[in-house]
Motif scaffolding. Structure first.
Motif, mmCIF file in Angstrom:
data_model
loop_
_atom_site.group_PDB
_atom_site.id
_atom_site.type_symbol
_atom_site.label_atom_id
_atom_site.label_comp_id
_atom_site.label_asym_id
_atom_site.label_seq_id
_atom_site.Cartn_x
_atom_site.Cartn_y
_atom_site.Cartn_z
ATOM 1 N N LEU A 233 15.822 0.969 1.418
ATOM 2 C CA LEU A 233 16.008 -0.272 2.167
ATOM 3 C C LEU A 233 15.083 -0.304 3.384
ATOM 4 O O LEU A 233 14.465 -1.334 3.678
ATOM 5 N N GLU A 234 14.955 0.811 4.075
ATOM 6 C CA GLU A 234 14.041 0.884 5.219
ATOM 7 C C GLU A 234 12.609 0.610 4.776
ATOM 8 O O GLU A 234 11.857 -0.105 5.457
ATOM 9 N N ARG A 235 12.224 1.148 3.648
ATOM 10 C CA ARG A 235 10.875 0.906 3.125
ATOM 11 C C ARG A 235 10.686 -0.558 2.761
ATOM 12 O O ARG A 235 9.605 -1.126 2.958
ATOM 13 N N GLU A 236 11.746 -1.171 2.230
ATOM 14 C CA GLU A 236 11.665 -2.576 1.834
ATOM 15 C C GLU A 236 11.441 -3.465 3.050
ATOM 16 O O GLU A 236 10.670 -4.436 3.002
ATOM 17 N N VAL A 237 12.098 -3.135 4.151
ATOM 18 C CA VAL A 237 11.912 -3.899 5.387
ATOM 19 C C VAL A 237 10.465 -3.796 5.859
ATOM 20 O O VAL A 237 9.835 -4.795 6.215
ATOM 21 N N VAL A 238 9.926 -2.581 5.848
ATOM 22 C CA VAL A 238 8.536 -2.374 6.277
ATOM 23 C C VAL A 238 7.581 -3.119 5.358
ATOM 24 O O VAL A 238 6.627 -3.771 5.822
ATOM 25 N N LEU A 239 7.841 -3.045 4.047
ATOM 26 C CA LEU A 239 6.972 -3.725 3.088
ATOM 27 C C LEU A 239 6.998 -5.234 3.296
ATOM 28 O O LEU A 239 5.949 -5.899 3.253
ATOM 29 N N ARG A 240 8.177 -5.790 3.539
ATOM 30 C CA ARG A 240 8.313 -7.239 3.745
ATOM 31 C C ARG A 240 7.549 -7.676 4.998
ATOM 32 O O ARG A 240 6.851 -8.704 4.988
ATOM 33 N N GLN A 241 7.680 -6.921 6.052
ATOM 34 C CA GLN A 241 6.976 -7.253 7.289
ATOM 35 C C GLN A 241 5.469 -7.157 7.107
ATOM 36 O O GLN A 241 4.712 -7.955 7.655
ATOM 37 N N TRP A 242 5.031 -6.158 6.342
ATOM 38 C CA TRP A 242 3.594 -5.949 6.155
ATOM 39 C C TRP A 242 2.981 -7.027 5.265
ATOM 40 O O TRP A 242 1.870 -7.501 5.510
ATOM 41 N N THR A 243 3.709 -7.428 4.211
ATOM 42 C CA THR A 243 3.151 -8.401 3.267
ATOM 43 C C THR A 243 3.306 -9.841 3.733
ATOM 44 O O THR A 243 2.444 -10.687 3.448
ATOM 45 N N GLU A 244 4.406 -10.133 4.466
ATOM 46 C CA GLU A 244 4.658 -11.521 4.848
ATOM 47 C C GLU A 244 4.649 -11.743 6.352
ATOM 48 O O GLU A 244 4.655 -12.880 6.803
ATOM 49 N N GLY A 245 4.706 -10.667 7.108
ATOM 50 C CA GLY A 245 4.637 -10.792 8.566
ATOM 51 C C GLY A 245 5.936 -11.225 9.216
ATOM 52 O O GLY A 245 5.969 -11.460 10.421
ATOM 53 N N HIS A 246 7.020 -11.327 8.441
ATOM 54 C CA HIS A 246 8.311 -11.734 9.005
ATOM 55 C C HIS A 246 9.420 -11.302 8.042
ATOM 56 O O HIS A 246 9.151 -10.826 6.925
ATOM 57 N N LEU A 247 10.660 -11.474 8.495
ATOM 58 C CA LEU A 247 11.815 -11.110 7.673
ATOM 59 C C LEU A 247 12.680 -12.323 7.354
ATOM 60 O O LEU A 247 13.840 -12.170 6.960
ATOM 61 N N ARG A 248 12.119 -13.522 7.513
ATOM 62 C CA ARG A 248 12.888 -14.725 7.203
ATOM 63 C C ARG A 248 13.243 -14.756 5.711
ATOM 64 O O ARG A 248 12.391 -14.507 4.860
ATOM 65 N N ALA A 251 17.634 -11.695 4.779
ATOM 66 C CA ALA A 251 19.036 -11.365 5.054
ATOM 67 C C ALA A 251 19.877 -11.339 3.780
ATOM 68 O O ALA A 251 20.766 -10.494 3.621
ATOM 69 N N ARG A 252 19.596 -12.239 2.840
ATOM 70 C CA ARG A 252 20.373 -12.300 1.603
ATOM 71 C C ARG A 252 20.185 -11.022 0.781
ATOM 72 O O ARG A 252 21.143 -10.467 0.255
ATOM 73 N N LEU A 253 18.939 -10.564 0.702
ATOM 74 C CA LEU A 253 18.674 -9.329 -0.026
ATOM 75 C C LEU A 253 19.310 -8.133 0.674
ATOM 76 O O LEU A 253 19.874 -7.240 0.035
ATOM 77 N N ARG A 254 19.232 -8.133 2.006
ATOM 78 C CA ARG A 254 19.783 -7.013 2.759
ATOM 79 C C ARG A 254 21.299 -6.907 2.550
ATOM 80 O O ARG A 254 21.831 -5.801 2.394
#
Length: 280
Positions: A233-248, A251-254
């Motif tokens: 999950l921590e890696r997924e957060v980093v990947l999302r921020q790196w690929t899209e630049g945000h976490l909008r 929350a649903r996936l988390r």
């Protein structure tokens, strides 16, 4: 006391374990739980043989063989745990609002299995390139050819068994400083060792060993599963921020992913064949 008969017997068992590992790895599919469990069982048995019958081989070679074998066992154990985690997660029925997160977690687990499979293949090539299997078989053959007909000195066998038990004994202590992985592995060694020497000493695994191993293995597997999901999950957060630049929208996936993590805290049956940890 003479060790020749004991070593001839031990060399035969060690050679058999080496061949069994070769056969199991020959049909291994990194994403197939059955073949991974079979290879792990063979690797553990060889490790037990190298400890129980170490007096029959050069000390420095045994240390080297065990060190190289330990890495293979570590990777097989991790792969088996990942496949078991996937199997367990697929049995769950998450509420509708959590399904997307659980599906994403399962996707990442499956991808992690593939990455680990490559490491496993590399470790196996290293084991073969080290010529350890040939060395073990060659030295074992000398014992069986020279002393295969000599009866075992039971006093010598009993002495080796006593030393072996004493070495693994700390795993039975509740206040042991050893990790769960090591304790599970040492308890497994006690059970396997008694089975290996049963024809010589008529010894049987203590019932408490099996009971304690099951309790510790359940704890180990639950803790490992929870840690794996949290790390991914921590890696997924980093990947999302790196690929899209945000976490909008993340929350649903988390929420679904965290729901899956919470399920590892609930009592659940120990999966059949969930294996043993490491030992030194």
């Amino acid at each position: 006391m003479r060790k020749e008969g004991y070593c001839a017997y031990g060399a035969a068992r060690t050679s058999e374990a080496t061949q069994a590992l070769q056969a199991a790895m020959g049909v291994l599919a990194g994403d197939d739980l059955r073949t991974v469990e079979s290879a792990l069982e063979a690797a553990h048995r060889l490790q037990t043989c190298l400890t129980l019958f170490r007096a029959c081989y050069p000390k420095t070679r045994v240390a080297l063989w065990k060190r190289r074998l330990r890495r293979l066992i570590r990777l097989l154990n991790a792969q088996r745990d990942l496949l078991r985690l996937i199997e367990w997660a697929q049995t769950l029925t998450p509420p509708q609002e959590y399904k997307a997160g659980v599906r994403r977690a399962l996707l990442r687990l499956t991808q992690h299995v593939e990455a680990q499979r490559m490491k496993l293949q590399h470790a196996w090539r290293q084991w073969l390139d080290s010529r350890a299997p040939n060395e073990i078989s060659g030295l074992s053959r000398r014992w069986t050819e020279s002393f295969g007909d000599e009866p075992c000195d039971c006093d010598y066998a009993q002495r080796q068994w006593t030393l072996f038990v004493r070495e693994q004994q700390p795993a039975l202590e509740d206040d042991s400083a050893q990790s769960l992985e090591v304790r599970c592995g040492r308890l497994r060694a006690l059970i396997e060792g008694s089975e290996l020497l049963q024809p010589l000493l008529r010894c049987q695994p203590e019932s408490e060993w099996r009971a304690q191993h099951e309790v510790l293995e359940r704890r180990r597997w639950q803790e490992h599963s929870k840690h794996t999901l949290e790390e991914l999950l921590e890696r997924e957060v980093v990947l999302r921020q790196w690929t899209e630049g945000h976490l909008r929208g993340f929350a649903r996936l988390r929420r679904g992913w965290e729901w899956l993590i919470q399920q590892t805290d609930q009592p659940f049956p120990l999966p059949h064949g969930v294996g043993e940890g490491e030992r030194g």
